[in-house]
Design an enzyme around this catalytic site. Structure first.
Site, PDB file in Angstrom:
ATOM      1  N   ASP A  23       0.842  -1.198   0.000  1.00 25.29           N
ATOM      2  CA  ASP A  23       0.000   0.000   0.000  1.00 25.29           C
ATOM      3  C   ASP A  23       0.874   1.244   0.000  1.00 25.29           C
ATOM      4  OD1 ASP A  23      -1.979   1.913   0.382  1.00 25.29           O
ATOM      5  OD2 ASP A  23      -2.161   1.506   2.532  1.00 25.29           O
ATOM      6  N   ASP A  45      -1.980   6.376  -4.526  1.00 26.28           N
ATOM      7  CA  ASP A  45      -2.327   5.424  -3.470  1.00 26.28           C
ATOM      8  C   ASP A  45      -2.824   4.108  -4.061  1.00 26.28           C
ATOM      9  OD1 ASP A  45      -3.248   4.062  -1.267  1.00 26.28           O
ATOM     10  OD2 ASP A  45      -4.543   5.658  -0.532  1.00 26.28           O
TER      11      ASP A  45
END
Length: 434
Positions: free
Chosen positions: A129, A310
């Site tokens: 992530d 992201d």
């Protein structure tokens, strides 16, 4: 349903040399690693619809994630993040050993793969992530909340050291709690790395909801919840990687996705389209977006907007003024608002003609209908569009109430480009896919 958990499994192989991992992974130090992603999705998923409840939960979880990491930035630096609304972020003290912080779960597209931890090394799967910074795994002493996951046993690792730092991470329906250790972690090189060993998992991390064992953030220490360096910073500063770079190609098509650690896979993109934009504020992979277009129409509110890249967020989530301007004059576009979050649906027979184009570093990158159209509403003839908004109204401070025309650039966009994250030169690159 389309937005139920989409899981993409990764398998690590060396780019150079044998196509299968050698018997001793330690011999791979200094080599570039290619991480293959395989999706559970198949062609039949194109007929699936979306669940409005899941959409709302994803947007709420994104709000919690950014509330947590913005709060961590203030604790770690002593100042609010420049994108945070100072009057809206509650005052926080410098990080303590038992501070409670909220995070998001990952009930969306999950890109996960193998790492090895400890001596002797043991294999775990983690989500990668770029919107967070910490690594945590289930502890051997975790209760039933960790059932089904491979558990980390510091006592079985001769290189594990207890840092004595407990942690409590607050999620939407509960908390994840444990203790920080330092141990050897291998993913492109072995180095001492802070690992959160969780003795309690939030319900969102149950095996049914979250097949990987844990999570590894790839952002910077300024937004870390833990005391140690984030994983990629540790690797980059160790000298064990050929380059302090990692690259992603994301896709829901089996066999067409991968992450490369220590470089990029130049066969997957057109190098003459490669465009770099500098990181403007260390913490997130935050850059400046030139703007958003829709069928040549310039969305002026998006000009020079801060953008966080992201991989852990499905949608593109922007401020309400940008989203409202984007959907203006689209026939049949309908806003659905709950609390501070809004998503839009568009008639399925026209949604594919409303796709956006994002411009970074002077180059435009188009989003495909396949990634922008997130599927039909089973109760209507409308389809879910991939750009959502967050405003300043809800009980959990919505993510974009923290920002001034701030955009979270998630997988709706990232599946359309090859993205690379250059730690040494503090920049993000995008290129058209080959």
């Amino acid at each position: 349903m389309l937005l139920d958990t989409v899981i993409c499994a990764l398998f690590v192989v060396a780019v150079v040399g044998s196509p299968t991992p050698p018997s001793s992974t330690r011999s791979n130090i200094g080599r570039t690693h290619r991480v293959l992603l395989n999706s559970r999705l198949s062609a039949v998923n194109s007929s699936k619809g979306f669940d409005p409840r899941t959409v709302r939960e994803q947007l709420d979880f994104a709000s919690r994630k950014y509330n947590a990491t913005m709060g961590a930035y203030e604790r770690n630096t002593g100042s609010p993040h420049p994108l945070s609304g100072r009057s809206n972020v509650r005052s926080v003290a410098k990080r303590t050993t038992n501070g409670n912080v909220p995070l998001t779960n990952y009930d969306a597209d999950l890109w996960y793969g193998e790492i090895e931890v400890g001596t002797p090394p043991k294999t775990f799967t983690v989500v990668f992530d770029t919107g967070s910074s910490d690594l945590f795994l289930p502890f051997t002493e975790c209760d039933g909340t960790c059932d089904g996951h491979t558990r980390y046993d510091p006592a079985a690792s001769s290189s594990a050291k207890d840092s004595g730092q407990p942690f409590v991470l607050m999620y939407g329906a509960g908390e994840t709690a444990g203790e920080e250790y330092v141990d050897d972690v291998f993913v492109g090189g072995y180095e001492d790395q802070t690992v959160g060993a969780a003795w309690l998992y939030s319900p969102e991390f149950s095996k049914d909801e979250f097949p990987p064992d844990g999570l590894s953030g790839l952002a910077f220490p300024e937004i870390s919840q833990f005391e140690g360096s984030p994983l990629f910073q540790t690797l980059a500063e160790s000298g064990n990687l050929p380059q302090s770079v990692f690259g992603f190609k994301l896709s829901t098509i089996p066999g067409e996705s991968e992450m490369v650690i220590g470089g990029t896979n130049t066969s997957l993109y057109h190098s003459d389209t490669l465009t770099y934009v500098p990181v403007t504020e260390k913490g997130y992979w935050q850059v400046e977006m030139d703007g958003i277009l829709r069928l040549g129409q310039d969305i002026t509110e998006s000009h020079a907007a801060p953008a966080i890249i992201d991989t852990g967020t499905t949608f593109v989530i922007t401020s309400y003024p940008i989203a409202q301007s984007y959907y203006a004059n689209i026939s049949g576009a309908t806003a659905h608002t709950e609390g501070g979050d809004t998503y839009w649906t568009i008639p399925c027979d026209t949604i594919n003609s409303t796709v956006p184009t994002f411009t970074f570093g002077g180059r435009a990158f188009a989003v495909s209908p396949q990634t922008y159209n997130l599927g039909p509403d089973v109760l209507s003839s409308d389809c879910l569009a991939g750009i959502a908004a967050s405003s300043g109204n809800g009980c959990v401070q919505p993510v974009v109430s923290l920002i001034r025309h701030f955009t979270i650039v998630g997988d709706v966009f990232l599946q359309n480009v090859y993205s690379m994250f250059d730690y040494a030169n503090m920049r993000v690159g995008f290129a058209e896919l080959a």
